[in-house]
Motif scaffolding. Structure first.
Motif, PDB file in Angstrom:
ATOM      1  N   ILE A 115     -28.797  10.075  66.730  1.00 51.93           N
ATOM      2  CA  ILE A 115     -27.659  10.749  67.354  1.00 51.93           C
ATOM      3  C   ILE A 115     -27.788  12.231  67.027  1.00 51.93           C
ATOM      4  N   THR A 116     -27.846  13.078  68.051  1.00 53.02           N
ATOM      5  CA  THR A 116     -28.044  14.511  67.835  1.00 53.02           C
ATOM      6  C   THR A 116     -26.884  15.318  68.420  1.00 53.02           C
ATOM      7  N   GLY A 117     -26.782  16.570  67.993  1.00 58.71           N
ATOM      8  CA  GLY A 117     -25.744  17.472  68.497  1.00 58.71           C
ATOM      9  C   GLY A 117     -25.395  18.509  67.451  1.00 58.71           C
ATOM     10  N   MET A 118     -24.633  19.523  67.843  1.00 67.58           N
ATOM     11  CA  MET A 118     -24.286  20.607  66.927  1.00 67.58           C
ATOM     12  C   MET A 118     -23.350  20.120  65.837  1.00 67.58           C
ATOM     13  N   GLY A 119     -23.248  20.878  64.768  1.00 68.95           N
ATOM     14  CA  GLY A 119     -22.361  20.533  63.674  1.00 68.95           C
ATOM     15  C   GLY A 119     -20.922  20.416  64.144  1.00 68.95           C
ATOM     16  N   GLY A 120     -20.236  19.364  63.700  1.00 66.88           N
ATOM     17  CA  GLY A 120     -18.831  19.180  64.040  1.00 66.88           C
ATOM     18  C   GLY A 120     -18.575  18.467  65.338  1.00 66.88           C
ATOM     19  N   ILE A 121     -19.622  18.005  66.020  1.00 65.72           N
ATOM     20  CA  ILE A 121     -19.432  17.377  67.336  1.00 65.72           C
ATOM     21  C   ILE A 121     -19.105  15.898  67.225  1.00 65.72           C
ATOM     22  N   GLY A 122     -19.228  15.336  66.029  1.00 68.01           N
ATOM     23  CA  GLY A 122     -18.812  13.954  65.835  1.00 68.01           C
ATOM     24  C   GLY A 122     -19.935  12.953  65.646  1.00 68.01           C
ATOM     25  N   LYS A 123     -21.111  13.424  65.236  1.00 63.24           N
ATOM     26  CA  LYS A 123     -22.240  12.515  65.039  1.00 63.24           C
ATOM     27  C   LYS A 123     -21.939  11.486  63.955  1.00 63.24           C
ATOM     28  N   THR A 124     -21.434  11.954  62.823  1.00 60.36           N
ATOM     29  CA  THR A 124     -21.137  11.056  61.709  1.00 60.36           C
ATOM     30  C   THR A 124     -20.009  10.105  62.068  1.00 60.36           C
ATOM     31  N   THR A 125     -19.002  10.600  62.763  1.00 59.99           N
ATOM     32  CA  THR A 125     -17.877   9.754  63.162  1.00 59.99           C
ATOM     33  C   THR A 125     -18.339   8.628  64.079  1.00 59.99           C
ATOM     34  N   LEU A 126     -19.186   8.954  65.046  1.00 54.02           N
ATOM     35  CA  LEU A 126     -19.715   7.925  65.937  1.00 54.02           C
ATOM     36  C   LEU A 126     -20.589   6.942  65.165  1.00 54.02           C
ATOM     37  N   ALA A 127     -21.412   7.455  64.249  1.00 51.59           N
ATOM     38  CA  ALA A 127     -22.263   6.569  63.448  1.00 51.59           C
ATOM     39  C   ALA A 127     -21.417   5.601  62.620  1.00 51.59           C
ATOM     40  N   LYS A 128     -20.304   6.072  62.073  1.00 48.62           N
ATOM     41  CA  LYS A 128     -19.415   5.188  61.310  1.00 48.62           C
ATOM     42  C   LYS A 128     -18.809   4.113  62.199  1.00 48.62           C
ATOM     43  N   LYS A 129     -18.453   4.497  63.402  1.00 49.29           N
ATOM     44  CA  LYS A 129     -17.890   3.536  64.342  1.00 49.29           C
ATOM     45  C   LYS A 129     -18.918   2.439  64.657  1.00 49.29           C
ATOM     46  N   LEU A 130     -20.163   2.829  64.817  1.00 48.93           N
ATOM     47  CA  LEU A 130     -21.227   1.862  65.075  1.00 48.93           C
ATOM     48  C   LEU A 130     -21.493   1.005  63.842  1.00 48.93           C
ATOM     49  N   TYR A 131     -21.529   1.627  62.698  1.00 41.81           N
ATOM     50  CA  TYR A 131     -21.818   0.934  61.450  1.00 41.81           C
ATOM     51  C   TYR A 131     -20.776  -0.146  61.155  1.00 41.81           C
ATOM     52  N   ASN A 132     -19.525   0.126  61.500  1.00 46.22           N
ATOM     53  CA  ASN A 132     -18.435  -0.817  61.229  1.00 46.22           C
ATOM     54  C   ASN A 132     -18.139  -1.759  62.385  1.00 46.22           C
ATOM     55  N   ASN A 133     -18.883  -1.624  63.486  1.00 47.67           N
ATOM     56  CA  ASN A 133     -18.676  -2.505  64.633  1.00 47.67           C
ATOM     57  C   ASN A 133     -18.955  -3.960  64.240  1.00 47.67           C
ATOM     58  N   ILE A 134     -18.048  -4.858  64.594  1.00 43.30           N
ATOM     59  CA  ILE A 134     -18.162  -6.254  64.153  1.00 43.30           C
ATOM     60  C   ILE A 134     -19.425  -6.930  64.676  1.00 43.30           C
ATOM     61  N   ASN A 135     -19.823  -6.606  65.910  1.00 44.10           N
ATOM     62  CA  ASN A 135     -21.038  -7.198  66.473  1.00 44.10           C
ATOM     63  C   ASN A 135     -22.289  -6.688  65.763  1.00 44.10           C
ATOM     64  N   VAL A 136     -22.247  -5.420  65.372  1.00 41.03           N
ATOM     65  CA  VAL A 136     -23.372  -4.854  64.625  1.00 41.03           C
ATOM     66  C   VAL A 136     -23.443  -5.492  63.241  1.00 41.03           C
ATOM     67  N   LYS A 137     -22.292  -5.630  62.579  1.00 45.94           N
ATOM     68  CA  LYS A 137     -22.248  -6.225  61.249  1.00 45.94           C
ATOM     69  C   LYS A 137     -22.857  -7.622  61.242  1.00 45.94           C
ATOM     70  N   LYS A 138     -22.517  -8.413  62.272  1.00 43.70           N
ATOM     71  CA  LYS A 138     -22.997  -9.794  62.337  1.00 43.70           C
ATOM     72  C   LYS A 138     -24.493  -9.881  62.605  1.00 43.70           C
ATOM     73  N   ASN A 139     -25.058  -8.837  63.161  1.00 36.60           N
ATOM     74  CA  ASN A 139     -26.441  -8.890  63.637  1.00 36.60           C
ATOM     75  C   ASN A 139     -27.479  -8.609  62.540  1.00 36.60           C
ATOM     76  N   PHE A 140     -27.031  -8.028  61.394  1.00 38.82           N
ATOM     77  CA  PHE A 140     -27.986  -7.643  60.347  1.00 38.82           C
ATOM     78  C   PHE A 140     -27.654  -8.341  59.026  1.00 38.82           C
ATOM     79  N   ASP A 141     -28.716  -8.641  58.278  1.00 33.53           N
ATOM     80  CA  ASP A 141     -28.542  -9.282  56.971  1.00 33.53           C
ATOM     81  C   ASP A 141     -28.087  -8.290  55.914  1.00 33.53           C
ATOM     82  N   PHE A 142     -28.472  -7.028  56.103  1.00 27.58           N
ATOM     83  CA  PHE A 142     -28.193  -6.021  55.083  1.00 27.58           C
ATOM     84  C   PHE A 142     -27.837  -4.706  55.753  1.00 27.58           C
ATOM     85  N   HIS A 143     -26.848  -3.998  55.174  1.00 23.88           N
ATOM     86  CA  HIS A 143     -26.402  -2.714  55.713  1.00 23.88           C
ATOM     87  C   HIS A 143     -26.354  -1.683  54.586  1.00 23.88           C
TER      88      HIS A 143
END
Length: 546
Positions: free
Chosen positions: A195-223
């Motif tokens: 995920i790319t973009g200028m500072g403050g555009i929300g890269k980390t926020t979007l990554a957190k949303k993906l990281y905590n997504n229930i479907n993503v959580k179920k798909n991996f053994d380790f996070h």
């Protein structure tokens, strides 16, 4: 930044000594000595690079070197200009006449005068060099180094401005759906999703949303989630991931053994590791060997301001570039950060017009909107209070306790020296201005910012400079030519503010707008932008010699 000014002037002195030797009869030895002394100062500045930028002693010392370098440039330029001026009316041709005049020049006083000035500058440089040890500048710890009273486990972590919470994120529904698909579907290989973009555009926020997504959580053994940042320590990063695996006993393990131990711990697992805020190829190279690829569909999710890093990490994976929020998305985010209980925007119809003006000033940057929303949340919900915030918006964004200028400045400090002058030049253009790249390149070349690179044309080198600033999320493409090169570009208002602030501090550029400056400028250049009604702007450039 002063090392950039010194480097530029050393290069200029080398060119003068090579190309204009005949013009410098009587003072060429002193100019060579000055060049060599500046070379040593440049080496000292490079040694100091990375020391604490907010240290007052460093700022004063660097400022003194910059002033001396600028004065040296002035002295040489003035001397050559005066000789050229004397020879303009001769009939032997411009270059020939100057050479002839310089060879037979009888004005010993002029040579003595420039020699005296160069001698004064050399003495100043000697004093400045002595000040480095006299005032303990060499002993200042580098950014990220622990002092004797610091907690070593915390100094490597960079202080960050609070961002919008995951629950507050807006305008990324489609992006989230697409990226979730890329994380849980696709190749069995261990792919890197960036995920790319200028500072403050929300890269980390979007990554957190993906990281905590229930479907993503179920798909991996380790996070695991780890933040890298500019000042990172690989040991701390490896230990953080191992701790997520429940392996706390690794604190005494030698750093060189940690990648192998992490590799063995992840082997056989389908894992998701988020690497937030990565800045360099070296940082990625230090990490990648610890991630096994057993064709289990594991994923590494990167966030970075640099598209080049994303492509380097995985050439087969297209980076996801974040977009700025539109007007309606910006207003929704402002309301979420401002109103108690996430009240809907219609609950404040009398503030919607002012709110629209406030978010427009933020330019669709989520971090800026979140910071201003936090300010408004502490204010009375009245037209008067919101108007006060609107009129002091620049101060809140750049100088208040929650200022985001420091976050954006990380990108500026990370620029290679040959791009810093080029970036500062954007401060000369009016707000929201679409800049023709061809004109910009001509200005850069005329200023001497573009360095010769082998046999390449300077225009081609400058085009690469533009693309590098684009890939670093410092400027945006507005229009492209049919061959794919940028035809016009623009800079976000907050990054423009950053360029102006740094340009003024470095005496590189002063900008005059609606408010006139009471004191005369001491900058090398100035730009004038004045409103002429109907939203139009007048623009002018100037150069100063003292």
């Amino acid at each position: 930044m002063a090392d950039i000014a010194v480097q530029f002037i050393i290069q200029k002195l080398n060119e003068i000594l090579t190309q204009e030797a005949d013009l410098l009869l009587g003072v060429d030895g002193q100019i060579r000595s000055l060049r060599d002394k500046l070379g040593w100062m440049h080496a000292l500045l490079k040694d100091l690079h990375g020391k604490r930028r907010d240290n007052d002693r460093v700022k004063v010392w660097v400022s003194q070197i910059r002033e001396a370098a600028y004065d040296a440039e002035n002295v040489i330029d003035s001397y050559i200009f005066n000789i050229q001026k004397q020879g303009r009316d001769t009939s032997a041709g411009f270059v020939g006449s100057i050479r002839s005049l310089a060879c037979c020049i009888k004005d010993v006083a002029a040579i003595h005068k420039i020699g005296k000035k160069i001698g004064e500058i050399e003495r100043r440089l000697n004093e400045i060099s002595s000040n480095r040890s006299d005032y303990g500048i060499g002993n200042i710890p580098r950014c990220g180094e622990a002092s004797s009273s610091s907690n070593p486990s915390q100094t490597w972590r960079e202080k960050r401005v609070p961002i919008a919470e995951e629950a507050d994120v807006v305008g990324v529904e489609d992006e989230t759906k697409t990226l979730v698909g890329r994380l849980i579907e696709g190749d069995a290989r261990c792919a890197v999703i960036s995920i790319t973009g200028m500072g403050g555009i929300g890269k980390t926020t979007l990554a957190k949303k993906l990281y905590n997504n229930i479907n993503v959580k179920k798909n991996f053994d380790f996070h695991a989630w780890v933040s890298v940042s500019q000042e990172h320590r690989l040991r701390e990063i490896f230990l953080s991931i191992l701790k997520s695996l429940g392996q706390d006993e690794r604190e005494t393990t030698p750093e060189e053994d940690l990648p192998k131990q992490l590799y063995e711990s992840l082997e056989g697992k389908k894992y998701l590791v988020v690497i937030d805020d990565i800045w360099t190829r070296d940082a990625w190279n230090g990490l990648v060997s610890a991630f096994p690829d057993r064709q289990k569909g594991s994923r590494v999710l990167l966030t970075t301001r640099k598209e080049e890093i994303a492509k380097y990490a995985d050439a087969q994976s297209t980076p996801h570039k974040m977009h700025f929020l539109n007007e309606s998305e910006s207003w929704v985010l402002l309301c979420k950060k401002t109103l108690p209980g996430n009240l809907a925007p219609p609950c404040l119809p009398n503030l919607e017009e002012l709110g629209g003006k406030i978010v427009a000033k933020c330019g669709g940057l989520p971090l800026a909107i979140a910071v201003i929303g936090g300010v408004l949340s502490r204010k009375e919900k009245s037209v008067n209070e919101w108007y006060k915030v609107l009129t002091s918006l620049e101060w809140h964004l750049n100088e208040s306790e929650d200022a985001i200028s420091g976050i954006l400045a990380l990108s500026y400090h990370d620029l290679p020296y040959y791009l810093k002058f080029c970036f500062l030049y954007f401060g000369a253009f009016p707000e929201d201005n679409e800049i023709y790249v061809g004109d910009l390149i001509k200005l850069w070349i005329a200023e001497g910012f573009v360095q010769q690179r082998g046999e390449e044309e300077l225009e081609d080198v400058a085009e690469d400079y533009v693309e590098e600033l684009i890939n670093r999320s410092m400027i945006q493409v507005a229009q492209r030519n049919s061959n794919g090169t940028a035809m016009t570009c623009r800079i976000h208002d907050l990054l423009r503010d950053l360029s102006i602030a740094n340009a003024k501090e470095e005496r590189f550029l002063d900008v005059y707008g609606k408010t006139a400056t009471k004191s005369p400028t001491t900058a090398r250049r100035f730009a004038i932008t004045a409103s002429v009604g109907f939203g139009h702007e007048l623009q002018g450039f100037g150069w100063l010699w003292s």
